[in-house]
Scaffold this motif. Structure first.
Motif, mmCIF file in Angstrom:
data_model
loop_
_atom_site.group_PDB
_atom_site.id
_atom_site.type_symbol
_atom_site.label_atom_id
_atom_site.label_comp_id
_atom_site.label_asym_id
_atom_site.label_seq_id
_atom_site.Cartn_x
_atom_site.Cartn_y
_atom_site.Cartn_z
ATOM 1 N N LYS A 4 -53.236 -0.491 2.160
ATOM 2 C CA LYS A 4 -54.150 0.453 1.506
ATOM 3 C C LYS A 4 -55.427 -0.254 1.047
ATOM 4 C CE LYS A 4 -50.899 3.930 -0.152
ATOM 5 N NZ LYS A 4 -50.376 4.610 -1.326
ATOM 6 N N LYS A 25 -47.644 2.909 5.732
ATOM 7 C CA LYS A 25 -48.545 3.846 5.060
ATOM 8 C C LYS A 25 -48.566 3.718 3.539
ATOM 9 C CE LYS A 25 -45.596 7.951 4.927
ATOM 10 N NZ LYS A 25 -45.481 9.330 5.386
ATOM 11 N N ASP A 26 -47.502 3.198 2.921
ATOM 12 C CA ASP A 26 -47.491 3.037 1.469
ATOM 13 C C ASP A 26 -47.632 1.582 1.031
ATOM 14 O OD1 ASP A 26 -47.225 5.767 0.961
ATOM 15 O OD2 ASP A 26 -45.060 5.684 1.281
ATOM 16 N N ASP A 27 -47.851 0.697 1.977
ATOM 17 C CA ASP A 27 -47.991 -0.729 1.666
ATOM 18 C C ASP A 27 -49.302 -0.958 0.901
ATOM 19 O OD1 ASP A 27 -48.820 -3.497 1.916
ATOM 20 O OD2 ASP A 27 -47.202 -3.728 3.369
ATOM 21 N N LYS A 66 -51.164 5.768 9.244
ATOM 22 C CA LYS A 66 -50.685 6.986 8.579
ATOM 23 C C LYS A 66 -49.357 7.463 9.157
ATOM 24 C CE LYS A 66 -55.130 8.934 7.236
ATOM 25 N NZ LYS A 66 -56.086 10.027 7.465
ATOM 26 N N ASN A 67 -49.151 7.207 10.426
ATOM 27 C CA ASN A 67 -47.934 7.656 11.102
ATOM 28 C C ASN A 67 -46.784 6.649 11.042
ATOM 29 O OD1 ASN A 67 -49.099 10.113 11.876
ATOM 30 N ND2 ASN A 67 -50.060 9.158 13.642
ATOM 31 N N ARG A 68 -47.043 5.479 10.508
ATOM 32 C CA ARG A 68 -45.988 4.468 10.416
ATOM 33 C C ARG A 68 -45.435 4.420 8.998
ATOM 34 N NH1 ARG A 68 -46.805 -0.767 13.625
ATOM 35 N NH2 ARG A 68 -45.277 -1.451 12.106
ATOM 36 N N GLU A 69 -44.186 4.790 8.847
ATOM 37 C CA GLU A 69 -43.541 4.823 7.530
ATOM 38 C C GLU A 69 -43.538 3.455 6.853
ATOM 39 O OE1 GLU A 69 -42.404 7.422 5.748
ATOM 40 O OE2 GLU A 69 -43.193 8.718 7.318
ATOM 41 N N ASP A 70 -43.409 2.395 7.649
ATOM 42 C CA ASP A 70 -43.325 1.052 7.077
ATOM 43 C C ASP A 70 -44.678 0.535 6.581
ATOM 44 O OD1 ASP A 70 -44.153 0.965 9.777
ATOM 45 O OD2 ASP A 70 -43.616 -1.151 9.935
#
Length: 108
Positions: free
Chosen positions: A21, A15-17, A9-13
């Protein structure tokens, strides 16, 4: 597992992968299924599935010469469904380990 979720959740690279998910969703499912094996109700369910499977195999082996094509297909279909459920539950821990390994690799 919970620690992995927080880090992701805290990793931008990550969290939306979509693959991450999906892996997190799979991990939740496998964790629940793996826990089922240790519950009394889960053990009863697994025993009942195994008995049903043996019954279907017995039906197939004792009646395959006399049974119609439709009857054989129906028995095989029921057998296949019971085996799929049994595999889903009994392989949950192995699958969970695989998902956790994937997530661990993604976090490196």
């Amino acid at each position: 597992m919970d620690n992995q979720k927080e880090v992701i959740k805290n990793r931008e690279d990550l969290k939306d992968d979509p693959a991450i998910k999906e892996a997190l969703g799979d991990a939740d499912k496998y964790q629940s299924l793996a826990a089922l094996q240790n519950l009394d109700g889960g053990k009863i369910l697994l025993d009942a599935l195994k008995q049903d499977i043996v019954g279907h195999i017995d039906t197939l082996t004792s009646s395959f010469k006399e049974a119609t094509h439709i009857e054989l297909l129906a028995t095989l279909s029921r057998l296949e469904a019971k085996l799929a459920i049994l595999r889903l539950i009994t392989r949950a821990k192995t699958n969970l380990d695989g998902v956790n390994e994937f997530l661990d690799e993604a976090l490196k």
